[in-house]
Motif scaffolding. Sequence first.
Motif, PDB file in Angstrom:
ATOM      1  N   LYS A 122       4.554 139.820 -25.881  1.00 38.22           N
ATOM      2  CA  LYS A 122       3.852 139.585 -27.107  1.00 38.22           C
ATOM      3  C   LYS A 122       4.063 138.015 -27.568  1.00 38.22           C
ATOM      4  CE  LYS A 122       3.332 144.252 -28.962  1.00 38.22           C
ATOM      5  NZ  LYS A 122       3.382 145.195 -30.329  1.00 38.22           N
ATOM      6  N   ARG A 123       5.256 137.645 -27.578  1.00 37.50           N
ATOM      7  CA  ARG A 123       5.313 136.456 -27.911  1.00 37.50           C
ATOM      8  C   ARG A 123       5.007 135.378 -27.004  1.00 37.50           C
ATOM      9  NH1 ARG A 123       6.404 132.149 -31.333  1.00 37.50           N
ATOM     10  NH2 ARG A 123       7.861 130.558 -30.709  1.00 37.50           N
ATOM     11  N   SER A 124       4.785 135.822 -25.584  1.00 40.95           N
ATOM     12  CA  SER A 124       4.230 134.785 -24.604  1.00 40.95           C
ATOM     13  C   SER A 124       2.680 134.797 -24.872  1.00 40.95           C
ATOM     14  CB  SER A 124       4.469 135.504 -23.357  1.00 40.95           C
ATOM     15  OG  SER A 124       3.691 134.792 -22.278  1.00 40.95           O
ATOM     16  N   LEU A 125       2.078 136.085 -25.105  1.00 45.32           N
ATOM     17  CA  LEU A 125       0.654 135.939 -25.317  1.00 45.32           C
ATOM     18  C   LEU A 125       0.113 135.250 -26.528  1.00 45.32           C
ATOM     19  CD1 LEU A 125      -1.738 137.224 -24.010  1.00 45.32           C
ATOM     20  CD2 LEU A 125      -1.570 139.166 -25.580  1.00 45.32           C
ATOM     21  N   SER A 126       1.032 135.159 -27.546  1.00 46.61           N
ATOM     22  CA  SER A 126       0.775 134.439 -28.707  1.00 46.61           C
ATOM     23  C   SER A 126       1.002 132.835 -28.475  1.00 46.61           C
ATOM     24  CB  SER A 126       1.748 134.612 -29.985  1.00 46.61           C
ATOM     25  OG  SER A 126       3.109 134.225 -29.583  1.00 46.61           O
ATOM     26  N   LEU A 127       1.910 132.505 -27.593  1.00 45.61           N
ATOM     27  CA  LEU A 127       1.951 130.990 -27.417  1.00 45.61           C
ATOM     28  C   LEU A 127       1.066 130.626 -26.575  1.00 45.61           C
ATOM     29  CD1 LEU A 127       6.026 131.121 -26.779  1.00 45.61           C
ATOM     30  CD2 LEU A 127       4.581 130.031 -28.819  1.00 45.61           C
ATOM     31  N   ARG A 128       0.613 131.473 -25.584  1.00 52.40           N
ATOM     32  CA  ARG A 128      -0.335 130.799 -24.413  1.00 52.40           C
ATOM     33  C   ARG A 128      -1.259 132.202 -23.919  1.00 52.40           C
ATOM     34  NH1 ARG A 128      -0.302 126.924 -20.251  1.00 52.40           N
ATOM     35  NH2 ARG A 128      -2.452 127.231 -19.225  1.00 52.40           N
ATOM     36  N   PRO A 129      -2.363 132.507 -24.577  1.00 50.95           N
ATOM     37  CA  PRO A 129      -3.309 133.333 -24.220  1.00 50.95           C
ATOM     38  C   PRO A 129      -3.515 133.463 -22.645  1.00 50.95           C
ATOM     39  CG  PRO A 129      -4.379 132.330 -26.082  1.00 50.95           C
ATOM     40  CD  PRO A 129      -3.065 131.535 -25.524  1.00 50.95           C
ATOM     41  N   SER A 130      -3.232 134.626 -21.927  1.00 52.55           N
ATOM     42  CA  SER A 130      -3.366 134.541 -20.526  1.00 52.55           C
ATOM     43  C   SER A 130      -3.656 136.130 -20.011  1.00 52.55           C
ATOM     44  CB  SER A 130      -2.024 134.253 -19.879  1.00 52.55           C
ATOM     45  OG  SER A 130      -1.922 134.723 -18.454  1.00 52.55           O
TER      46      SER A 130
END
Length: 606
Positions: free
Chosen positions: A465-473
Motif C-alpha cells: 500500500k505504501r508503494s502504491l501511494s508513492l508511485r501508482p503502478s
Amino acid sequence: MRAFAKRKVIAEVERREETNGLSVSAKVAAAGAFLLTVGAFAGAVTGGHLHLDDWGYTYGCAFVKDGLGAGNLLRAFSDVGNGGIWMPLTYITYMADVSLLGGGWFVHHGVNVFLHGINAALAFLFIMMAAKRIVGGEREHLVWPCLLGALLWSLHPMRAEAVAWVASRKEELWTLFALLAGFAWVAYLERGGAVRYIASLGMFCLSCLAKPTAVCFPLLALLMHMSFVPERRMRVRQYAPLFLVSLFVGAIAVVSQTNPTGMARVDIGDTTVGWRLLNAAVSMGLYIAHTFVPAGIHMDYRAAFNGWPLDGALGLSVLVAATAGAVVAARMVRNRPERRLPLFLCGWFAIALLPVLGLLGVTGDKAYADRYTYLPAIAVSLAVAVVLSRIRARGARFAAAAFAVASLAAETAVLLPVVRSFSTDALAYSRVLRYDPDHWRALRVVGCELCARQNRMDEGIAMMKRSLSLRPSQQTADVLAYSLACRGADGDFEEVKRLGRAVADDAALDRGGMMLDALGIAAMREGDDAQAVKCFSAALVAPRRTHSNVHSMLNLGLALANTGRRAEALRVLQKLRGVANDKVRNRAADAVARLSAGETVRFGWE
C-alpha cells in the motif's frame, strides 16, 4: 657501464615482447587476475534470478528460452524492441547457455563470472599498455602495479551488479569487445595494416551488438590516439567508419527504447533538459564518490523526476571537488612525462559514461546504476597503477603496496555481501530499503515476498500500500489485490473490487492475469462461484501471464464443481495430477475423488 648494459638488455627484451608477445611475469599476472577475480565472485553461481529483467531476457523471452536456432537468431537481430534494448549478441549468449551448457541459473551466473574473470585479465593488459605508452618506464616494473590496479577494479563492490545480476551480462560483453577493439586500434595506430584496422572495427561492431552503449568507442579511439601516439596524424578516413557505425547503432537504440515490444510507446522527451543535465552531473559525482568510498551500494537507484535528484548535494560536491583535483593534478605534471595522463583519465571516465548519463534517449525510472561504471572505472585503476609504478624508494614502495593489498581486502569484504544480495529479489530489495526506505519498487517486491513466502500478510500488504501511494503502478495494484484476496480480512474484498473495477468490466485489460485471479478468489470466498469461473478462465489465458497457473487451475476446477459443472471440473482437476506442488496435487486428487464418488460438497478456494 653496468647500468647502460642493463638498460640495453631491458630495451632488447621489451622489443622482443612487442614482437613475440607478453613476458612470463605478465602472463602470470594476467592469469592471477583471472583466478582471483573468479574466486571472489564464485558465490554468485549459487544465486537465483531477479524478476527485474532476468526473466524477460532469458526464459521469458520467446526467442531465447528454446536456445540456438535459425529462427531465434534472426529474431535476436530483428526484434529491436525486446526489453527496450537492442543487444542481439547478448541474447545469443543466453541461447548458447541453454543449448550448449544445459541452461539454468547456475549456468547463466557461471558464464557471467567467467566473463568477468576474462575482463579482469584484459583490464590488467590494457592498464599496462596505457601506462607504458603514457608515462613510459620499464615494462617489468609495471607488471605488479598494474595487477594491483586491475584487481582494485575487478573486486570493487560496484562490479557486483554487472556480474551477479544475470541481466547485466551486456556490460561484461560490450566491455570485453571494446577492450579487444582498443588493443587492435592501438596496434593499428603504431604499426598500421588493414588486418589490424579491420580487427578493431570488427570488435567494435561486436561490442555494439552486445550493448549500444559501445557507440562511445570512436571517441575513446580518438582519446587513445591523442594519448598513446600523439605524433601520428589523425585522418578522417580512419574514423569515418567508426562514427558511421555509431550513428547507425545509436538510431536503432533510440527506436528500441521508444518502441518496446508489447508495451506502450515511450516518449523520448519525458523529462526536461535542465533536469537531465542536473541528474547527469549528480550521477557523475556519485559514481566518483562510490568508487572511492563504496558505502551504500545497492541496485535500482531511483530517480526523482524533474526535481532535486536524490543525494544531489553529495553528487555535485564530489563532482566539483574531483574537477578541481584534476585541474590541480594537470598543472602539477604539465612538464613531466605524465602530462598526458590527467586528460586520458578524465576523458576515458567521462566518455565511457556519456551514453548512460541520461542526456539523450529515454531516462527510465532510474537515476544511475553501478553497472554503468564497468568500463569507465578502469581509468581509476590506471591512475593507481601509475602512482604505484612511480614510487622508487623501497620503503615507500613497500608501504604503498601494503596499502593497496589492504584496500583489496577491504573491497572484498564489502563485495561479498553485495554479491549475495543479488541471489533473490527479497535479498536484493531488502538491501535497497536499508538505504532508501521510500523506494516504491523495493516496497512492492519485499511486501510481496512477505505475503507469498513468509505468511506475514499484514506487514507485506502495508508495504505494498505504501508503494502504491508513492508511485501508482498497475503491477503493484495487481499483487496488492491478490494479497488482499488471500488474506480476506474485513474490507479486503471491497478493496480488491475497487482496485480491479476496470478489469471486472473488461478482462482484456489484465494482460498478466493476476488481478483476475484476485477477483476470482474474492468472488469464490464470497460465494459467487459463477463470477469466479469467469475470472479464473480469463486469468489462465492472459497473454503476458508469468506467475504459476496451478492455483488458478485448481480454483477454476473447484468453482466449476460448486456451480454443478462436474464434468468440466473433473477435466480441469485431472490435469493437476502431475504437478510438482504437493499441496495443489493432493487437494486436486481429493476433489476428484469426491466428485467421482458423487458427493455433494461445496469446495473452498485454494
